[in-house]
Design an enzyme around this catalytic site. Structure first.
Site, mmCIF file in Angstrom:
data_model
loop_
_atom_site.group_PDB
_atom_site.id
_atom_site.type_symbol
_atom_site.label_atom_id
_atom_site.label_comp_id
_atom_site.label_asym_id
_atom_site.label_seq_id
_atom_site.Cartn_x
_atom_site.Cartn_y
_atom_site.Cartn_z
ATOM 1 N N ALA A 1 0.836 -1.204 0.000
ATOM 2 C CA ALA A 1 0.000 0.000 0.000
ATOM 3 C C ALA A 1 0.867 1.250 0.000
ATOM 4 O O ALA A 1 0.491 2.289 0.516
ATOM 5 C CB ALA A 1 -0.926 -0.023 1.216
ATOM 6 N N ARG B 1 -2.152 9.886 -9.889
ATOM 7 C CA ARG B 1 -3.156 10.073 -10.945
ATOM 8 C C ARG B 1 -4.569 10.216 -10.409
ATOM 9 O O ARG B 1 -5.498 10.514 -11.154
ATOM 10 C CB ARG B 1 -3.072 8.927 -11.955
ATOM 11 C CG ARG B 1 -1.804 9.034 -12.812
ATOM 12 C CD ARG B 1 -1.605 7.823 -13.671
ATOM 13 N NE ARG B 1 -2.660 7.700 -14.663
ATOM 14 C CZ ARG B 1 -3.021 6.553 -15.210
ATOM 15 N NH1 ARG B 1 -2.434 5.422 -14.841
ATOM 16 N NH2 ARG B 1 -3.980 6.512 -16.107
ATOM 17 N N LYS C 1 -4.117 6.854 -2.181
ATOM 18 C CA LYS C 1 -5.005 6.107 -3.092
ATOM 19 C C LYS C 1 -5.820 5.026 -2.392
ATOM 20 O O LYS C 1 -7.028 4.916 -2.605
ATOM 21 C CB LYS C 1 -4.166 5.485 -4.216
ATOM 22 C CG LYS C 1 -5.000 4.700 -5.193
ATOM 23 C CD LYS C 1 -4.252 4.394 -6.467
ATOM 24 C CE LYS C 1 -3.220 3.329 -6.307
ATOM 25 N NZ LYS C 1 -2.623 2.945 -7.605
ATOM 26 N N ARG D 1 -48.899 27.604 23.133
ATOM 27 C CA ARG D 1 -48.913 28.445 21.924
ATOM 28 C C ARG D 1 -49.757 29.662 22.225
ATOM 29 O O ARG D 1 -50.538 29.666 23.189
ATOM 30 C CB ARG D 1 -49.491 27.666 20.734
ATOM 31 C CG ARG D 1 -50.926 27.272 20.932
ATOM 32 C CD ARG D 1 -51.486 26.414 19.802
ATOM 33 N NE ARG D 1 -52.877 26.100 20.092
ATOM 34 C CZ ARG D 1 -53.433 24.924 19.899
ATOM 35 N NH1 ARG D 1 -52.732 23.918 19.412
ATOM 36 N NH2 ARG D 1 -54.702 24.731 20.176
HETATM 37 C C1 UD1 Z 1 2.698 -4.778 -11.745
HETATM 38 C C2 UD1 Z 1 3.442 -6.026 -12.211
HETATM 39 C C3 UD1 Z 1 2.940 -6.404 -13.601
HETATM 40 C C4 UD1 Z 1 1.444 -6.634 -13.556
HETATM 41 C C5 UD1 Z 1 0.747 -5.410 -12.996
HETATM 42 C C6 UD1 Z 1 -0.710 -5.707 -12.746
HETATM 43 C C7 UD1 Z 1 5.634 -5.903 -11.152
HETATM 44 C C8 UD1 Z 1 7.074 -5.596 -11.335
HETATM 45 N N1 UD1 Z 1 4.865 -5.728 -12.210
HETATM 46 O O1 UD1 Z 1 3.070 -3.725 -12.624
HETATM 47 O O2 UD1 Z 1 3.586 -7.581 -14.044
HETATM 48 O O3 UD1 Z 1 0.962 -6.936 -14.834
HETATM 49 O O4 UD1 Z 1 1.298 -5.029 -11.721
HETATM 50 O O5 UD1 Z 1 -1.396 -4.561 -12.373
HETATM 51 O O6 UD1 Z 1 5.244 -6.322 -10.061
HETATM 52 N N2 UD1 Z 1 4.654 -0.777 -4.932
HETATM 53 C C9 UD1 Z 1 5.238 -0.538 -3.723
HETATM 54 N N3 UD1 Z 1 6.553 -0.197 -3.681
HETATM 55 C C10 UD1 Z 1 7.317 -0.132 -4.812
HETATM 56 C C11 UD1 Z 1 6.699 -0.365 -6.043
HETATM 57 C C12 UD1 Z 1 5.367 -0.689 -6.077
HETATM 58 O O7 UD1 Z 1 4.597 -0.611 -2.667
HETATM 59 O O8 UD1 Z 1 8.510 0.171 -4.677
HETATM 60 C C13 UD1 Z 1 3.244 -1.149 -4.980
HETATM 61 C C14 UD1 Z 1 2.415 -0.112 -5.682
HETATM 62 O O9 UD1 Z 1 1.877 0.808 -4.766
HETATM 63 C C15 UD1 Z 1 1.305 -0.930 -6.296
HETATM 64 C C16 UD1 Z 1 1.969 -2.264 -6.564
HETATM 65 O O10 UD1 Z 1 3.108 -2.311 -5.736
HETATM 66 O O11 UD1 Z 1 0.242 -1.137 -5.385
HETATM 67 C C17 UD1 Z 1 2.314 -2.473 -8.037
HETATM 68 O O12 UD1 Z 1 3.255 -1.514 -8.453
HETATM 69 P P1 UD1 Z 1 3.128 -0.806 -9.850
HETATM 70 O O13 UD1 Z 1 4.292 0.091 -10.001
HETATM 71 O O14 UD1 Z 1 1.769 -0.250 -10.038
HETATM 72 O O15 UD1 Z 1 3.337 -2.053 -10.826
HETATM 73 P P2 UD1 Z 1 2.842 -2.161 -12.336
HETATM 74 O O16 UD1 Z 1 3.759 -1.432 -13.212
HETATM 75 O O17 UD1 Z 1 1.400 -1.845 -12.408
#
Ligand code: UD1
Ligand code: CA
Length: 459
Positions: free
Chosen positions: A19, A25, A32, A432
């Site tokens: 989280a 966005r 979020k 009243r």
């Molecule tokens: C990720 C997956 C992708 C998948 C997609 C589905 C990875 C590397 N990629 O991509 O294969 O198809 O989800 O939606 O896992 N987060 C952290 N700390 C970090 C990075 C991310 O807590 O350092 C959390 C983000 O808040 C989010 C989740 O991990 O809730 C996913 O990260 P995000 O960067 O959205 O991954 P995607 O590029 O969507």
């Protein structure tokens, strides 16, 4: 008991909820995962699904300074451990923030805090695959548009790798089966796998998805469980928040109807995840249920009513255009009619307030009749005070009951009264101005001023 439950029943399960999202966005001041659908935060939805799937421990990974997220986690899942990911360095890095919790479970589920529609059954299926020997389980789905998702590279049934879009070859980009983001790990090898993941990629991030290739190199098995897109629907924008709300509302309406509730126009009724509606409850079009509402069997909620943290007893009637605010407790067969607001008040069996009233911080005894336009004046500008109306009392229309005040059992209050003192049982109180009648006064006025009381000009 389903086959999956049988497999997972005796295994301990740690859920790691990521989280630490930035959520920029959403264009919001709120993190979020604290946005709500069906009356509950995204994070609380995920935590509820984890609990329903047999989660025995929960770890929530938050960003630095995300106190409100930590508070919500503690509220929704008391006992959840909070871990802070100090820097955003990738999903595997985020999971390792909860390293201290990792070694303690047979099954480890990794879930994103922004995928609120994940069903407990899907998580149970992932756990069952672990119980059958997989070291890593990935939740796959086939989106209409796969762009942006990691692609699942298969060799026969075996999952060989997950390729992030940025790293994928044109042939890999053509793969329709994608990573939904949720993964499950066998506790025995989870830490060893996660620690071997490197960051040699275009974003220099520690990708959780690299766990597949690492597990295979260690001689472990990785498998895919396929599910429908709704399960893994992630939320990045307010528009996606609304789309997800719509999907969840459909699920909730269907569940209510399956349980014997009549929704006359289901698509116009908005429910909360915890709304409890009894058998043969009828909900007319355009009704909104905020969190914490229970409606018992055979009650009718008429159009344009809004209910929030309220209890409606058997056979009661509410609305049209009624507002039940927190603490409204209607017992059996109570009638609350149009433009009546009830807050923090117990309305006992068979009592009625049918038109244009405010009943706040009050008790209304069984069988009492609260006339049109009655107001409990509960607030003196500083503090709130209570009004007690006895059983079978009759409050005449347009009365103001200035709290604290008690109206005894069976007492009458004359219409238009402003009641500032207690009224004993079976008494009549009238407070009243007395009516004065001056015979012939209007005729004399017209004689003095012939223009008075003339018909509309032009007629
Ligand atoms: C990720 C997956 C992708 C998948 C997609 C589905 C990875 C590397 N990629 O991509 O294969 O198809 O989800 O939606 O896992 N987060 C952290 N700390 C970090 C990075 C991310 O807590 O350092 C959390 C983000 O808040 C989010 C989740 O991990 O809730 C996913 O990260 P995000 O960067 O959205 O991954 P995607 O590029 O969507
Ligand atoms: Ca994402």
């Amino acid at each position: 008991m389903t086959a999956e439950r049988g497999l997972t029943g005796a295994r301990s399960c740690l859920a790691i909820v990521l989280a630490a999202g930035e959520g920029t966005r959403m264009r919001s001041d709120r993190p979020k995962v604290l946005h709500a659908i069906a009356g509950r935060s995204l994070l609380a939805h995920v935590l509820a699904a984890v609990r329903a799937a047999g989660g025995t421990a929960t770890a929530v990974v938050v960003g630095p300074g995300a106190d409100t997220v930590a508070d919500e986690a503690a509220r929704a899942a008391p006992g959840a451990e909070i871990f802070v990911q100090a820097e955003r360095r990738g999903t595997a890095h985020a999971v390792l923030a909860a390293r201290a919790a990792l070694a303690r479970a047979d099954d480890v589920l990794v879930i994103f805090g922004d995928t609120p529609l994940i069903r407990p059954h899907t998580l149970t299926r992932m756990r069952a695959a672990l119980a059958q020997g997989a070291a890593v389980v990935v939740l796959g789905f086939r989106p209409k548009d796969p762009s942006g998702y990691g692609r699942l590279v298969l060799d026969g049934d075996a999952l060989v790798a997950i390729r992030e879009e940025l790293e994928a070859s044109p042939a890999e980009r053509a793969i329709g089966l994608c990573n939904g983001g949720l993964m499950a790990f066998a506790g025995r090898s989870a830490l060893a796998i996660l620690e071997r993941i490197g960051n040699a990629n275009r974003k220099n991030e520690y990708y959780l998805t690299d766990a597949i290739a690492v597990a295979r190199a260690m001689g472990e098995k990785a498998v895919v469980i396929e599910t429908e897109e709704d399960d893994v629907r992630g939320i990045n924008t307010k528009a996606q928040l609304a789309e997800t709300e719509a999907v969840l509302q459909q699920r909730l309406r269907k569940a209510a109807m399956d349980a014997g509730v009549t929704l006359v126009a289901p698509e116009t009724v908005f429910l909360s995840s915890d709304t409890k509606l009894g058998r043969d409850v009828v909900v007319e079009p355009f009704v909104v249920f905020g969190p914490g509402v229970t409606v018992e069997d055979n009650a009718v909620i008429r159009s344009f009513s809004h209910l929030d943290s309220a209890h409606v007893g058997k056979g009661a009637r509410v609305g049209p255009y009624a507002r039940l605010r927190p603490g409204a407790r209607l017992h059996e067969d109570v009638h609350i009619g149009n433009f009546v607001e009830v807050k923090e008040a117990v309305i006992e069996a068979g009592a009625k307030a049918n038109h244009l009233s405010y009943i706040g911080d009050a008790t209304v005894g069984a069988g009492a009749n609260v006339g049109a336009g009655t107001i409990t004046c509960n607030y003196d500008g500083v503090a709130k005070h209570r009004t007690e109306i006895g059983k079978d009392a009759f409050i005449g229309s347009n009365s103001a009951l200035v709290a604290p005040v008690k109206i005894g059992d069976g007492a009458y209050v004359g219409s238009g009264s402003v009641i500032t003192h207690d009224v004993p049982s079976d008494a009549l109180a009238v407070a009243r101005g007395r009516q004065a009648v001056k015979e012939g006064w209007a005729r004399r006025l017209r004689q003095r001023k012939p223009s008075a009381n003339k018909k509309t000009p032009g007629k």
